[in-house]
Design a protein around this motif. Sequence first.
Motif, PDB file in Angstrom:
ATOM      1  N   UNK A  91       0.886  -1.302   0.080  1.00 20.05           N
ATOM      2  CA  UNK A  91       0.015  -0.131  -0.009  1.00 20.05           C
ATOM      3  C   UNK A  91       0.827   1.184  -0.089  1.00 20.05           C
ATOM      4  N   UNK A  92       2.070   1.123   0.792  1.00 17.79           N
ATOM      5  CA  UNK A  92       2.799   2.270   0.577  1.00 17.79           C
ATOM      6  C   UNK A  92       3.457   2.534  -0.747  1.00 17.79           C
ATOM      7  N   UNK A  93       3.775   1.410  -1.387  1.00 20.51           N
ATOM      8  CA  UNK A  93       4.435   1.355  -2.959  1.00 20.51           C
ATOM      9  C   UNK A  93       3.346   2.149  -3.742  1.00 20.51           C
ATOM     10  N   UNK A  94       1.836   1.598  -3.408  1.00 16.02           N
ATOM     11  CA  UNK A  94       0.875   2.141  -4.308  1.00 16.02           C
ATOM     12  C   UNK A  94       0.707   3.622  -4.142  1.00 16.02           C
ATOM     13  N   UNK A  95       0.955   4.332  -2.990  1.00 16.11           N
ATOM     14  CA  UNK A  95       0.708   5.571  -2.764  1.00 16.11           C
ATOM     15  C   UNK A  95       1.805   6.312  -3.468  1.00 16.11           C
ATOM     16  N   UNK A 103      -0.446   7.965 -13.246  1.00 16.88           N
ATOM     17  CA  UNK A 103      -1.113   6.645 -12.724  1.00 16.88           C
ATOM     18  C   UNK A 103      -2.257   6.699 -11.710  1.00 16.88           C
ATOM     19  N   UNK A 104      -2.445   7.946 -11.314  1.00 16.72           N
ATOM     20  CA  UNK A 104      -3.484   8.129 -10.435  1.00 16.72           C
ATOM     21  C   UNK A 104      -4.809   8.371 -11.048  1.00 16.72           C
ATOM     22  N   UNK A 105      -4.681   8.986 -12.287  1.00 19.58           N
ATOM     23  CA  UNK A 105      -6.136   9.454 -13.052  1.00 19.58           C
ATOM     24  C   UNK A 105      -6.143   8.486 -14.016  1.00 19.58           C
ATOM     25  N   UNK A 106      -7.470   8.417 -14.485  1.00 15.54           N
ATOM     26  CA  UNK A 106      -7.798   7.693 -15.974  1.00 15.54           C
ATOM     27  C   UNK A 106      -6.784   7.869 -16.983  1.00 15.54           C
ATOM     28  N   UNK A 107      -6.363   6.959 -17.433  1.00 17.57           N
ATOM     29  CA  UNK A 107      -5.217   6.893 -18.497  1.00 17.57           C
ATOM     30  C   UNK A 107      -6.007   7.229 -19.728  1.00 17.57           C
ATOM     31  N   UNK A 108      -5.623   8.570 -20.516  1.00 15.34           N
ATOM     32  CA  UNK A 108      -6.157   8.841 -21.767  1.00 15.34           C
ATOM     33  C   UNK A 108      -5.224   8.977 -23.035  1.00 15.34           C
ATOM     34  N   UNK A 109      -3.948   8.468 -22.826  1.00 21.01           N
ATOM     35  CA  UNK A 109      -3.111   8.432 -23.826  1.00 21.01           C
ATOM     36  C   UNK A 109      -3.140   7.442 -24.538  1.00 21.01           C
ATOM     37  N   UNK A 110      -2.313   6.848 -25.430  1.00 22.05           N
ATOM     38  CA  UNK A 110      -2.344   5.783 -26.262  1.00 22.05           C
ATOM     39  C   UNK A 110      -1.890   4.729 -25.423  1.00 22.05           C
ATOM     40  N   UNK A 111      -2.707   3.475 -25.554  1.00 20.81           N
ATOM     41  CA  UNK A 111      -2.480   2.410 -24.630  1.00 20.81           C
ATOM     42  C   UNK A 111      -1.182   1.635 -24.707  1.00 20.81           C
ATOM     43  N   UNK A 112      -0.622   1.533 -26.025  1.00 18.87           N
ATOM     44  CA  UNK A 112       0.566   0.498 -26.325  1.00 18.87           C
ATOM     45  C   UNK A 112       1.501   1.340 -25.466  1.00 18.87           C
ATOM     46  N   UNK A 116       5.078   0.799 -21.093  1.00 13.94           N
ATOM     47  CA  UNK A 116       6.409   1.430 -21.022  1.00 13.94           C
ATOM     48  C   UNK A 116       6.611   2.656 -19.919  1.00 13.94           C
ATOM     49  N   UNK A 117       5.514   3.506 -19.875  1.00 12.33           N
ATOM     50  CA  UNK A 117       5.395   4.610 -18.825  1.00 12.33           C
ATOM     51  C   UNK A 117       5.473   4.004 -17.417  1.00 12.33           C
ATOM     52  N   UNK A 118       4.675   3.080 -17.116  1.00 12.57           N
ATOM     53  CA  UNK A 118       4.451   2.438 -15.922  1.00 12.57           C
ATOM     54  C   UNK A 118       5.753   1.853 -15.318  1.00 12.57           C
ATOM     55  N   UNK A 119       6.418   1.129 -16.378  1.00 14.29           N
ATOM     56  CA  UNK A 119       7.795   0.491 -15.995  1.00 14.29           C
ATOM     57  C   UNK A 119       8.831   1.415 -15.716  1.00 14.29           C
ATOM     58  N   UNK A 120       8.721   2.804 -16.462  1.00 13.84           N
ATOM     59  CA  UNK A 120       9.749   3.878 -16.230  1.00 13.84           C
ATOM     60  C   UNK A 120       9.500   4.547 -14.788  1.00 13.84           C
ATOM     61  N   UNK A 121       8.162   4.722 -14.417  1.00  9.17           N
ATOM     62  CA  UNK A 121       7.774   5.145 -13.057  1.00  9.17           C
ATOM     63  C   UNK A 121       8.344   4.174 -12.043  1.00  9.17           C
ATOM     64  N   UNK A 122       8.174   2.841 -12.338  1.00 10.18           N
ATOM     65  CA  UNK A 122       8.723   1.846 -11.191  1.00 10.18           C
ATOM     66  C   UNK A 122      10.225   1.871 -11.112  1.00 10.18           C
ATOM     67  N   UNK A 123      10.918   2.034 -12.358  1.00 10.41           N
ATOM     68  CA  UNK A 123      12.338   2.390 -12.244  1.00 10.41           C
ATOM     69  C   UNK A 123      12.812   3.493 -11.365  1.00 10.41           C
ATOM     70  N   UNK A 124      12.194   4.332 -11.682  1.00  8.90           N
ATOM     71  CA  UNK A 124      12.586   5.610 -10.772  1.00  8.90           C
ATOM     72  C   UNK A 124      12.100   5.562  -9.213  1.00  8.90           C
ATOM     73  N   UNK A 125      11.146   4.707  -9.113  1.00  8.28           N
ATOM     74  CA  UNK A 125      10.752   4.383  -7.592  1.00  8.28           C
ATOM     75  C   UNK A 125      11.951   3.412  -7.088  1.00  8.28           C
ATOM     76  N   UNK A 126      12.241   2.487  -7.900  1.00  4.91           N
ATOM     77  CA  UNK A 126      13.257   1.538  -7.328  1.00  4.91           C
ATOM     78  C   UNK A 126      15.007   2.291  -7.308  1.00  4.91           C
ATOM     79  N   UNK A 127      14.892   3.275  -7.997  1.00  2.00           N
ATOM     80  CA  UNK A 127      16.348   4.011  -8.016  1.00  2.00           C
ATOM     81  C   UNK A 127      16.464   4.887  -6.799  1.00  2.00           C
TER      82      UNK A 127
END
Length: 132
Positions: A91-95, A103-112, A116-127
Amino acid sequence: MKTQVLLDFTTHRVVSLAFAEGHCHDFKLFKESIGGTLPEDLLLVVDLGYLGILNFHENTFIPAKRSKNHELNEEEKALNREISRIRMEIEHFNAVFKTFQIMALPYRNRRRRFDCRAELICGIINFERAMV
C-alpha cells in the motif's frame, strides 16, 4: 488500465509488472501474466482478490474470510493482522506510485505506451529506494 505489481519484501523494489486493459479481476490477471512461472519457494502475500491462488501456488498467505455462518476465531484474526502488516508495504508503494498523476488518473493516452510509462515510473521508484 489495470496494473499488478510484484514487490520483493527484502529490497522493497518492484520485481514484476503485469497489465490488463479495462476491468479485469486480480486473480485472472495473475493467472494470465505470472501464473505457473513462479518458483515454489517464493512466498506470496496477497489479499482476498486472489481467492483460489492456493491451487496455483501453495506457498501463499491469504487472509481468512469471514462469512455469515463462520465468524473468525482469535487465531485467524491474528493471522489476518500479520498479513495486513506485511501488505502495508504494498500500500505504501501504491501511494508512491500514484504520486505520479499519470497513474492516479484515468489514462487517456495511447494504450500501447502505458506499460512503458509504468515501467519507467517503477524504475524511478526503485532507483530512489536504492539511494536511501
